[in-house]
Structure formats: structure tokens, C-alpha cells
Write an enzyme that holds these catalytic residues in place. Structure first.
Site, short mmCIF file in Angstrom:
data_model
loop_
_atom_site.label_atom_id
_atom_site.label_comp_id
_atom_site.label_asym_id
_atom_site.label_seq_id
_atom_site.Cartn_x
_atom_site.Cartn_y
_atom_site.Cartn_z
N ASN A 42 73.41 -13.82 15.50
CA ASN A 42 72.54 -13.59 16.67
C ASN A 42 73.36 -13.36 17.93
O ASN A 42 72.93 -12.64 18.82
CB ASN A 42 71.49 -14.68 16.96
CG ASN A 42 71.57 -15.88 16.10
OD1 ASN A 42 72.64 -16.19 15.61
ND2 ASN A 42 70.46 -16.54 15.92
N CYS A 43 74.52 -13.99 17.98
CA CYS A 43 75.34 -13.86 19.19
C CYS A 43 75.82 -12.41 19.40
O CYS A 43 76.20 -12.03 20.50
CB CYS A 43 76.52 -14.81 19.13
SG CYS A 43 76.01 -16.50 18.76
N ILE A 279 65.33 -36.98 5.90
CA ILE A 279 65.26 -35.67 6.58
C ILE A 279 66.28 -35.64 7.72
O ILE A 279 66.30 -36.53 8.59
CB ILE A 279 63.84 -35.39 7.12
CG1 ILE A 279 62.82 -35.49 5.97
CG2 ILE A 279 63.79 -34.03 7.78
CD1 ILE A 279 61.39 -35.22 6.39
N TYR A 427 104.12 -20.52 27.20
CA TYR A 427 104.40 -19.59 28.32
C TYR A 427 105.42 -18.53 27.95
O TYR A 427 106.51 -18.84 27.46
CB TYR A 427 104.90 -20.36 29.56
CG TYR A 427 105.61 -19.44 30.54
CD1 TYR A 427 104.93 -18.35 31.07
CD2 TYR A 427 106.95 -19.63 30.88
CE1 TYR A 427 105.58 -17.46 31.92
CE2 TYR A 427 107.60 -18.75 31.74
CZ TYR A 427 106.92 -17.67 32.26
OH TYR A 427 107.54 -16.80 33.09
P1 FAD Z 1 68.78 -20.21 14.37
O1 FAD Z 1 70.14 -19.64 14.19
O2 FAD Z 1 67.90 -19.58 15.37
O3 FAD Z 1 68.08 -20.22 12.96
C1 FAD Z 1 66.81 -20.74 12.78
C2 FAD Z 1 66.12 -19.98 11.67
O4 FAD Z 1 65.11 -20.81 11.14
C3 FAD Z 1 65.43 -18.71 12.14
O5 FAD Z 1 65.98 -17.59 11.49
C4 FAD Z 1 63.97 -18.93 11.79
O6 FAD Z 1 63.35 -17.76 11.29
C5 FAD Z 1 64.05 -19.98 10.72
N1 FAD Z 1 62.85 -20.82 10.63
C6 FAD Z 1 62.25 -21.51 11.64
N2 FAD Z 1 61.20 -22.20 11.17
C7 FAD Z 1 61.12 -21.94 9.84
C8 FAD Z 1 60.24 -22.35 8.83
N3 FAD Z 1 59.23 -23.18 9.07
N4 FAD Z 1 60.44 -21.89 7.59
C9 FAD Z 1 61.46 -21.04 7.31
N5 FAD Z 1 62.33 -20.62 8.24
C10 FAD Z 1 62.16 -21.07 9.50
N6 FAD Z 1 75.32 -19.21 21.09
C11 FAD Z 1 76.63 -19.32 21.40
O7 FAD Z 1 77.20 -20.39 21.23
N7 FAD Z 1 77.32 -18.24 21.87
C12 FAD Z 1 76.75 -17.02 22.05
O8 FAD Z 1 77.40 -16.06 22.47
C13 FAD Z 1 75.38 -16.89 21.75
N8 FAD Z 1 74.76 -15.71 21.92
C14 FAD Z 1 73.43 -15.59 21.57
C15 FAD Z 1 72.80 -14.37 21.74
C16 FAD Z 1 71.48 -14.22 21.40
C17 FAD Z 1 70.81 -12.92 21.60
C18 FAD Z 1 70.76 -15.33 20.85
C19 FAD Z 1 69.33 -15.18 20.46
C20 FAD Z 1 71.38 -16.56 20.70
C21 FAD Z 1 72.71 -16.69 21.05
N9 FAD Z 1 73.37 -17.92 20.92
C22 FAD Z 1 74.69 -18.03 21.24
C23 FAD Z 1 72.65 -19.13 20.46
C24 FAD Z 1 72.87 -19.36 18.98
O9 FAD Z 1 72.53 -18.20 18.28
C25 FAD Z 1 72.00 -20.53 18.55
O10 FAD Z 1 72.41 -21.67 19.25
C26 FAD Z 1 72.13 -20.80 17.06
O11 FAD Z 1 71.78 -19.69 16.30
C27 FAD Z 1 71.24 -21.99 16.69
O12 FAD Z 1 71.27 -22.19 15.32
P2 FAD Z 1 70.02 -22.80 14.55
O13 FAD Z 1 70.41 -22.86 13.12
O14 FAD Z 1 69.58 -24.03 15.23
O15 FAD Z 1 68.86 -21.75 14.77
#
Ligand code: FAD
Length: 562
Positions: A42-43, A279, A427
Site C-alpha cells: 500500500n505504501c 485472539i 564518515y
Molecule cells: P492493512 O495493511 O490495511 O491490511 C488490512 C487488510 O484486512 C485489508 O486488506 C482488508 O481488506 C482486510 N480485512 C479487514 N477486515 C476484514 C475482514 N473482516 N475479513 C477479511 N479481511 C478483512 N505506512 C508506512 O509506514 N510508510 C508509508 O510510506 C506508508 N504509506 C502508505 C500509503 C498509503 C496510500 C496507505 C493507504 C498506507 C500507507 N502506510 C504507510 C500505512 C500502512 O500501509 C499501514 O500502516 C499498514 O498497511 C497496516 O497494516 P495492517 O495489516 O494493520 O492493515
């Protein structure tokens, strides 16, 4: 054999799944992901939209096939978990496309559902052309819009890191960009005077910034979007990106009766265990501990999500691995600038009532005589008693990322500003200076604690006492002519200061400033050793110039504008 069900298959979920396999070859691992892909980057999405990343496949870090063949993980794509039945230890799910439902038993669950973009109930929000950016489907929609139809102008609502990355990438595609931000600064994790450096750079790149104003409504007329703000501004746009923050996707956890914080984040302990011992939860959806203060904090960043996921997998499979919290280290590229932060900011410290001292220094990415060196401003906040580093922010060109990482490591290690003075950092002229910007920041902060220097902070300048304080500009005349100066300052270039000593008044306080703080420090040493009271403006004129309005400072404008 443990049956581990993982909900969410991107940063936290995919990492938890693969770690779990390395920990336990015999576990049954089932991963549910509602979307079309697992483990995508996503980043990287803003950079694919901007064309920096050309190939969409490069964003796909892994695939269900690879998860199966390499890790023996069963991935159920396009499958949403709709409920957790804790008493019968099963999850209920629904296939997103067909609506078909089913259930799966579990021994342990790791929740990694992430956070969704905030979409407030603004009138007209459902108009076509108003986008959020979380996953690949959003990305495809925005990219298709840019590829297929000319987009002259875009409004980015929200000046956080996703908003600014999108501003840059839209501009890269020739789109005129306006950023509307409700706060009176961009990049909320930064203190306002550091954010002003970013704002200055954005404006110089042609981005229009509207700060301290929020979007009130959207409408469509003559084929274009009309964006209206609370303060009465109206603008046309072909595309709107809503990037005003995220909220945890914790509905599933709440419905299952797991403990959540008032903002919706799932509560976990130091083993990432929720209020149900079977959980675990990780990533954007959870409330963790701030490493410095020990207080609860939500950190929506990929690094912490990945690290939590590894530990949660350990713990779900019977090990005991402790998560000690996050310092929230982050960096964002804003055109040619990098803004980075780690640990606590000054505003967080103030709000929490934690005592601190702050200092600013300027540094170069590498030796200034070696071609291509770029400047940076380093802000440190540290304990006035022990000198322990509490936080840092850096804004500048190349090399910001490496310094913020050194400082993040220092915070994690409980190092003090005295340790920063002594760090042996690599350095050679192409990489750094014999005194790296991290060392220099340590020297200045340590000087304050040793009593070799008394600072005044930019945010204190507006409160000077005209009867007692004498504001002294120590720069050369050419600098004043080119860049202006603080209204009311007397001009005593540093080389002339010793000659002036006989005219100085011991009942006054001399408030010294130069461009960056170095000459001010030298002048401070001269005055202090002659028994005069003086303070040096930390960070100097170069720091306050972009932030003058915000700091309520009046500048005398340059006499030369060439
Ligand atoms: P996510 O990676 O969002 O994954 C969660 C997943 O769970 C989703 O795909 C969703 O569909 C799925 N889900 C949710 N509920 C359910 C359900 N009930 N059943 C099945 N599936 C489900 N962070 C950085 O540190 N540096 C960056 O440069 C950076 N850039 C970013 C740029 C963008 C455009 C975005 C959107 C985010 C960025 N981030 C960045 C933030 C980073 O992507 C998130 O902090 C990280 O992905 C969080 O991980 P996660 O596993 O918690 O959630």
C-alpha cells in the site's frame, strides 16, 4: 496441531501468516482477505499513480500461490469474516462476490483488519470523482481517471503523509494541486515551525495550500466538481482525494465483545493478546504502547504492523515474545524534501505535561565541499534532567532518512544527548562530515545542559520584553539585504561584536540570532564570558523565516529581490 486463523492479509496479516509457518511447521494456517490481493504494497500506491512505479505487478509482494507453495498457507481471497463466535471457537465468513457464507473453526486468531479512510458525512461526498486511497481498487480507479481523461486540477483534502504524497504524484502528472487542511499546519506529527519548512517547499513547487480550513461540501456542475470550504472558499476540481485520516476497522472485534478503546482501537497487552486469550491483534487496528511514555497510542504505520505481526504469531503458537511499543518513526518525501520524525514532538510533550528542552541545528547530508550536499534542519527534544532523547524531527534534502533512523535507534536504546555527541558514525566526504548532523545536534543539546549555551526557541520570540531585550542580528549585511530580518533587530555583524563590548549594558538581555545558530553561539560565548546576559535563537533566521506568520513575528522584508 494448532489451527490459526488470520483475518486480514496485507501488512500485518501476511507477515503473521508467514512467521507462523516458520515457527510451527505443523500448524494449520488459514488467512482470510476480503480484497482481491494479499500482501500488496500500500505504501507504493501513490507512486504507481504518479508513474514512478511503472508496473502494477511490482506492487504485489506475494500471491496466494506463493503463500501455498512456499508456506503451506491457505489463502481465502475475496472472503470477508463477518463474525467471530467465541463460545464455539469458529469464524463465520461470506464470499464477497457470490454472497455464499460458511464457517471455519479456530484455536487461535490473529486479527489484522487495518484501518479505513475516514469519510465524514459531507454533502455531495458520493459524487463521482471523489476518491479515498487504501487499496489497489482505489488506485486503479484514480489511475484510470488520470490516464483516460485530462485532469487539470485536483483538490487533496488532508495534509498528512498520504495527502502530501498524492499531491506530489498528481503534480508529477501535470495536475494543478490544492491541498486543504483543517489544522493550521500540514503533517500533524511535526511541530508547526518544522511543518512550515514543508509548507514553504510545497508552495515553491506550485501546490496551493489552504490551511486552517475544512471542506464543507461537494457538488457537480458543468462536468466539474465544486468544492466549498467552511470559510467560504470555492474551487473547481476534476478529481478530489480525501485523505483526512483513518479509523480502525474494529467492528468485527467489537461485535465479538473484545475490549476496544474509545476511538475504536482494539486493546492488546504486551504480547498483542486481546481481552480474549485466544485472539491476538496487530497493526492499524490496535492500541499499543508509546515506547517513550508507556502511554496508550495508535500508530498507523507499516513498520510497527509488521513487527507486531511477527510477535503475535510467536505468541499465538505458544512462544512468549514481548512488544515494547513504538516510537512512531516516519518519513515522507515531499517533492525534493524529506520530512521525518521519531519519538515525541514538542506539542505532545507539552500536552502531556512532560518537561523537555528543545534545540535546532542545521546540517549537511555530507561534506559541503563534495558535490551535491543538501541541507537539513534537525530538531531534538530531550529531558532537562538526564538529557535522555525524547524525540526528533528532521526536514531537509538527502540524508534525512539515515539521521532519523540513528535518532530512532538512540531513543530506543535510551541514549542521551551526551551519547549523541560521541556516536561514531561513518564518515567519508560523499556520505557525511566528520561531525555528522546527529553529532552536531548532540553537541548543541549537551551545551544547553552543561550551561555553555542558553537558547531561546523560535516560539518564544514573540514574547520578548522591549524594555529589557535587545534583539541582535549577527549576520552580514548582504544576508539581511537578501533575506530580510526580524523587525526591531539591531545589526551587529559577529566580527564587530568584540569592539562593541564597551557599549553594552549589563541590565539588558541580548537576544542573538544569525542564519542557523552557529554565529549566535559564538556571540553567546563572547558575551557570557564578559558577564552579559544573552540567549541564542535556536535554529536561527533560516528556521523562522518560513514560519514567521505562525510564530507571530514581524519580518523586515529584503531590500534586494534579485
Ligand atoms: P492493512 O495493511 O490495511 O491490511 C488490512 C487488510 O484486512 C485489508 O486488506 C482488508 O481488506 C482486510 N480485512 C479487514 N477486515 C476484514 C475482514 N473482516 N475479513 C477479511 N479481511 C478483512 N505506512 C508506512 O509506514 N510508510 C508509508 O510510506 C506508508 N504509506 C502508505 C500509503 C498509503 C496510500 C496507505 C493507504 C498506507 C500507507 N502506510 C504507510 C500505512 C500502512 O500501509 C499501514 O500502516 C499498514 O498497511 C497496516 O497494516 P495492517 O495489516 O494493520 O492493515
Amino acid at each position: 496441531m494448532t489451527k490459526l486463523v488470520i483475518i486480514g492479509g496485507v501488512a500485518g496479516g501476511a507477515t503473521a501468516a508467514t512467521r507462523a509457518r516458520r515457527v510451527d511447521e505443523h500448524a494449520q494456517i488459514v488467512l482470510f482477505e476480503r480484497g482481491e490481493d494479499v500482501s500488496f504494497a500500500n505504501c507504493g500506491l501513490p507512486y504507481y499513480i504518479g508513474g514512478v512505479i511503472e508496473n502494477r505487478n511490482d506492487l504485489l509482494v506475494s500471491s496466494p500461490g506463493q503463500m501455498k507453495s512456499r508456506y503451506k498457507i491457505e489463502v481465502r481471497l475475496r472472503t470477508e469474516v463477518t463474525a467471530i463466535d467465541r463460545s464455539n471457537k469458529r469464524v463465520l465468513f461470506k464470499k464477497v462476490r457470490t454472497g455464499q457464507t460458511g464457517e471455519e473453526s479456530y484455536d487461535k486468531i490473529i486479527l489484522a483488519p487495518g484501518a479505513e479512510p475516514v469519510r465524514p458525512p459531507l454533502p455531495g461526498l458520493d459524487q463521482e470523482g471523489i476518491h479515498s486511497l487504501r487499496g489497489l481498487p482505489d488506485t486503479d480507479r484514480i489511475k484510470a481517471r488520470l490516464d483516460l481523461n485530462p485532469v487539470q486540477s485536483a483538490v487533496v483534502v488532508g495534509g498528512g503523509f498520504i495527502g502530501l504524497e498524492m499531491a506530489e504524484n498528481l503534480a508529477r502528472r501535470g495536475v494543478g494541486v490544492t491541498v486543504v487542511e483543517m489544522l493550521d499546519q500540514v503533517m500533524a506529527p511535526l511541530d508547526p515551525e518544522m511543518a512550515a519548512l514543508v509548507e514553504d517547499h510545497l508552495r515553491a513547487q506550485g501546490v496551493r495550500l489552504i490551511l486552517g480550513d475544512g471542506v464543507k461540501s461537494f457538488a457537480r456542475a458543468d462536468g466539474r466538481l465544486k468544492v466549498a470550504t467552511q470559510k467560504g472558499l470555492e474551487m473547481d476540481a476534476d478529481l478530489v482525494l480525501l485523505a483526512i485520516g483513518v479509523r480502525p476497522e474494529s467492528g468485527l472485534a467489537r461485535a465479538a465483545g473484545l475490549e476496544t478503546a474509545p476511538g475504536g482501537h482494539i486493546m492488546v497487552d504486551e504480547t498483542l493478546r486481546t481481552s480474549d486469550p485466544d485472539i491476538f491483534a496487530v497493526g492499524d487496528a490496535v492500541m499499543i504502547k508509546d515506547f517513550v511514555t508507556g502511554r496508550p497510542v495508535a500508530v498507523a504505520l507499516a513498520g510497527p504492523a509488521n513487527k507486531q505481526a511477527r510477535l503475535a504469531a510467536d505468541n499465538a503458537l505458544g512462544r512468549r515474545s514481548i512488544y515494547r511499543g513504538s516510537v512512531g518513526t516516519a518519513a515522507v518525501k515531499v517533492f525534493g524534501l524529506t520530512a521525518a520524525s521519531t519519538g515525541l514532538s514538542e506539542k505532545t510533550l507539552r500536552a502531556a505535561g512532560i518537561p523537555y528542552l528543545a534545540s535546532y541545528t542545521h546540517g549537511s547530508s555530507h561534506a559541503s565541499y563534495y558535490p551535491g550536499s543538501e541541507n537539513m534542519v534537525v530538531k531534538l527534544v530531550f529531558s532537562p534532567e538526564s538529557g535522555r532523547l525524547l524525540g526528533s524531527q528532521i526536514v531537509g534534502g538527502s540524508g534525512v532518512d539515515k539521521r532519523i533512523d540513528v535518532l530512532a535507534t538512540a531513543i530506543r536504546g535510551g541514549l542521551t544527548v551526551f551519547d549523541l555527541e560521541e556516536l561514531d558514525l561513518a564518515y567519508a566526504p560523499p556520505y557525511s562530515s566528520a561531525k555528522d548532523p546527529v553529532n552536531v545536534a548532540g553537541f548543541v543539546a549537551a551545551n544547553l545542559l552543561k550551561g555553555d549555551l542558553v537558547n531561546i526557541l523560535p516560539q518564544e520570540l514573540a514574547g520578548l520584553d522591549p524594555d529589557r531585550d535587545v534583539l541582535v542580528d549577527l549576520r552580514q549585511k548582504v544576508e539581511l539585504d537578501e533575506l530580510g530580518y526580524l523587525a526591531g533587530a539591531v545589526h551587529w555583524p559577529l566580527p564587530e561584536l568584540r569592539r562593541k563590548l564597551t557599549d553594552l549594558d549589563k541590565s539588558k538581555r541580548y537576544v542573538l540570532y544569525c542564519a542557523e545558530g552557529m554565529r549566535g553561539y559564538l556571540a553567546y560565548r563572547i558575551l557570557a564570558q564578559h558577564g552579559f546576559e544573552a540567549v541564542n535563537l535556536s535554529g536561527g533566521y533560516d528556521l523562522i523565516r518560513p514560519a514567521a506568520d505562525r510564530l507571530a513575528l514581524k519580518l523586515q522584508q529584503p531590500s534586494r529581490n534579485d
